[in-house]
Design an enzyme around this catalytic site. Structure first.
Site, short mmCIF file in Angstrom:
data_model
loop_
_atom_site.label_atom_id
_atom_site.label_comp_id
_atom_site.label_asym_id
_atom_site.label_seq_id
_atom_site.Cartn_x
_atom_site.Cartn_y
_atom_site.Cartn_z
N CYS A 89 -25.08 -3.73 7.14
CA CYS A 89 -24.94 -3.36 8.53
C CYS A 89 -26.20 -3.28 9.26
O CYS A 89 -27.03 -2.27 8.87
CB CYS A 89 -23.81 -2.11 8.78
SG CYS A 89 -23.85 -1.81 10.43
N CYS A 125 -26.78 -9.62 13.33
CA CYS A 125 -25.48 -8.70 12.89
C CYS A 125 -24.79 -9.34 12.08
O CYS A 125 -24.69 -10.53 11.74
CB CYS A 125 -24.60 -8.52 14.14
SG CYS A 125 -23.09 -7.81 13.78
#
Length: 267
Positions: free
Chosen positions: A70, A177
């Site tokens: 992440c 992302c």
């Protein structure tokens, strides 16, 4: 060998699939908290608290390494996670692939969440590795959330909006992302639609790099032809579960389900 991965939601699938391809015999622990998504708009303190809880749930299964799959958690929580878990548990963060994108020399774009776009963290990476290259920062509001829910129409809208902000002369796009890697080919198609006649677009994700780094940290070599004996444990907010239904909308989720001999019956 057991490798754990953590994220707010199913963005960890890309890195998990990369580990599975390198070591089909590795046991995987996937720990997330999709009920708290998205993490991007949260304060750094809140992200750190939530990331630590997700990491501790994974650490309870005694993995050999933990991948923080992440970007937001890596930006805000990595020092805390390492202070809490290392040296007993190696922690591998995820950094946008700005350095390899800049190495090509051509103009490139960075697709990222609105919170990351223009942030001191991302600007620092650009300054360190891409100072001499034309870089366009492209915010992608709603894309991670659309991917999380496998909402096809919302994905198409978010990708189209970001593609419209992407310069037609870019040679590369950084997927800033982890969720975006699950729809990489849709991103490629949308950007290339606006740049006919140019060379194929190069996409830069982080999944393969962090998977390889995790193996290095545990002293293991890639063995893609190993017997596919690795198990899969899924934790949602610390509780054992199956892969979330939206995960099976992506090739990475299907790979994990197909190759894992022992898996929760909740799938």
């Amino acid at each position: 060998m057991k490798i754990a991965l953590m994220d707010s939601g199913i963005g960890l699938l890309a890195a998990a699939a990369a580990v599975r391809r390198l070591r089909p015999d590795a046991d995987l622990v996937l720990s997330s908290d999709p009920g708290s998504m998205p993490w991007g708009p949260r304060t750094p303190e809140d992200v750190t608290r939530r990331a630590l809880a997700v990491a501790q749930a994974a650490a309870a299964h005694r993995p050999d390494a933990l991948i923080v799959a992440c970007n937001t958690a890596s930006v805000h929580a990595l020092p805390t996670l390492r202070a809490e878990l290392e040296p007993g548990l190696p922690v591998i963060g995820t950094v946008p692939a700005i350095k390899p994108a800049a190495a090509g020399g051509g103009p490139f774009a960075i697709w990222a969440t609105p919170a990351t776009t223009g942030s001191p963290y991302q600007r620092g990476l650009i300054n360190d590795f891409a100072r001499a290259v034309d870089v366009t920062e492209v915010p992608c509001p709603g894309l991670a959330d659309a991917v999380e829910h496998a909402d096809e129409q919302a994905i198409d809208r978010a990708v189209a909006a970001a593609a419209a902000l992407t310069r037609p002369d870019v040679t590369d796009v950084v997927l800033g992302c982890t969720h975006y890697e699950l729809v990489a080919e849709r991103i490629r198609a949308a950007v290339e639609r606006d740049r006919p006649g140019r060379a194929p677009l190069v996409l830069h994700g982080s999944a393969d790099a962090v998977a390889a780094q995790a193996l290095r940290r545990v002293g293991a070599a890639p063995a893609p032809s190993a017997e596919p004996t690795g198990t899969l444990t899924v934790l949602l907010a610390g509780h054992a579960a199956g892969l979330p239904v939206p995960a099976l909308a992506y090739a990475e989720g299907l790979l994990l389900k197909a190759v894992s001999p022992a898996i929760s019956p909740a799938i």
